[in-house]
Design a protein around this motif. Sequence first.
Motif, PDB file in Angstrom:
ATOM      1  N   THR A   1      -7.970  23.038  42.964  1.00 44.87           N
ATOM      2  CA  THR A   1      -8.269  22.231  44.149  1.00 44.87           C
ATOM      3  C   THR A   1      -6.999  21.911  44.927  1.00 44.87           C
ATOM      4  O   THR A   1      -6.999  21.904  46.162  1.00 44.87           O
ATOM      5  N   GLU A   2      -5.901  21.649  44.196  1.00 43.68           N
ATOM      6  CA  GLU A   2      -4.615  21.383  44.859  1.00 43.68           C
ATOM      7  C   GLU A   2      -4.229  22.553  45.763  1.00 43.68           C
ATOM      8  O   GLU A   2      -3.844  22.369  46.929  1.00 43.68           O
TER       9      GLU A   2
ATOM     10  N   SER B   1      -6.243  24.976  46.878  1.00 44.39           N
ATOM     11  CA  SER B   1      -7.257  25.187  47.908  1.00 44.39           C
ATOM     12  C   SER B   1      -7.096  24.208  49.063  1.00 44.39           C
ATOM     13  O   SER B   1      -7.324  24.562  50.225  1.00 44.39           O
ATOM     14  N   ASP B   2      -6.696  22.974  48.741  1.00 43.60           N
ATOM     15  CA  ASP B   2      -6.454  21.986  49.794  1.00 43.60           C
ATOM     16  C   ASP B   2      -5.352  22.451  50.741  1.00 43.60           C
ATOM     17  O   ASP B   2      -5.433  22.256  51.964  1.00 43.60           O
TER      18      ASP B   2
ATOM     19  N   GLU C   1      -6.741  25.158  52.953  1.00 47.08           N
ATOM     20  CA  GLU C   1      -7.582  24.579  54.007  1.00 47.08           C
ATOM     21  C   GLU C   1      -6.728  23.955  55.111  1.00 47.08           C
ATOM     22  O   GLU C   1      -7.023  24.105  56.297  1.00 47.08           O
ATOM     23  N   THR C   2      -5.667  23.260  54.718  1.00 52.32           N
ATOM     24  CA  THR C   2      -4.750  22.696  55.712  1.00 52.32           C
ATOM     25  C   THR C   2      -4.123  23.795  56.543  1.00 52.32           C
ATOM     26  O   THR C   2      -3.876  23.627  57.745  1.00 52.32           O
TER      27      THR C   2
ATOM     28  N   CYS D   1      -8.534  21.236  38.211  1.00 54.73           N
ATOM     29  CA  CYS D   1      -8.125  20.415  39.354  1.00 54.73           C
ATOM     30  C   CYS D   1      -6.919  21.007  40.073  1.00 54.73           C
ATOM     31  O   CYS D   1      -6.710  20.743  41.260  1.00 54.73           O
TER      32      CYS D   1
ATOM     33  N   ASN E   1     -13.857  26.388  47.631  1.00 57.25           N
ATOM     34  CA  ASN E   1     -13.350  25.964  46.330  1.00 57.25           C
ATOM     35  C   ASN E   1     -14.433  25.259  45.508  1.00 57.25           C
ATOM     36  O   ASN E   1     -15.120  24.373  46.000  1.00 57.25           O
TER      37      ASN E   1
END
Length: 316
Positions: free
Chosen positions: A31-32, A34-35, A38-39, A28, A46
């Motif tokens: 994902t943090e 990757s977020d 993306e921003t 997880c 991801n």
Amino acid sequence: MKFRTEVEIPAFPKKIETQDRIFSIGSCFATEMSDLLETAQMQVLNNPFGTVFNPFSINQALKKLHDAEFYTEEDLIKYNDELISLDHHSSFNSRFVHQILEKINHQIELGNRFLQTTNWVIITYGTSFIYEFLPKKKLVANCHKIPGKFFQKRMLTHLEITDSIYETVTTLKDICKDDVQILFTVSPVRHTKDGMVENNWSKSKLITAIHEILPQFENCHYLPIYEILMDDLRDYRFYKEDLIHPNKQAVQYIWEKFGNAYFSETTKEFVEENFKIAKALAHKTSDEKSPKHQEFLENIKEKIAIQQAKVKHKIF
């Protein structure tokens, strides 16, 4: 006088550019990060299988992506009126076979295409523990809250972990671009349900195995994310209320260290401006038709247009 030990990520000679493609897979914490990418309007993909924690399951997922191997109904099980893939996160679950297979196979196709053109791969391992689904004698990535009597939990052996990591690298080198850079990290999220001693044992096995494989490949590197939280921040104020997951402040601190080490100056400027735009876009007003708000929107549109002109991929 020094009051803490600061862990640095060494500056990397090859930099992440604005047009680079970044593939991320793992826990997880992957994902943090990757977020945030993306921003920042970077090209990122991801976890096509959803959150995956252990090296064996991550390796199996990458082999499926490499071969573009689609799933069929025979690869699924049924529990509580839901169809489930034990290789995937529960977000793929569905009551209908066509829906789950469509989701799974779309992500495999997407992942296969993305890997062929990716410049960077970030792999985040979370644990050395794995579960075997006894009815099928199959090692699984996710238990989906199925009763424990159907599983046997064990620690992956050192050889299983090193073999998985080695095979992961060779699989990626075969499908990715010749100059792909593979960054290995160990998640700072503590798996306290395994037990504190067991969690440390699990993490230490991951770190040991990664460092055993790294010297064998020029394009593989280690990011000390785990060490930054454990030895640099080293305080519960950098955790969420569960005292397990890093909080927003900790993630931001790690993100900045990563960016300083890996982003080119052009990328840093691009990312920083995109974060400002994203923050502005999140702003809400009580009067959307006011002249002041309309002027604000026009200003944001101009800034977005300038950023869009810098890259070929679609942003905002």
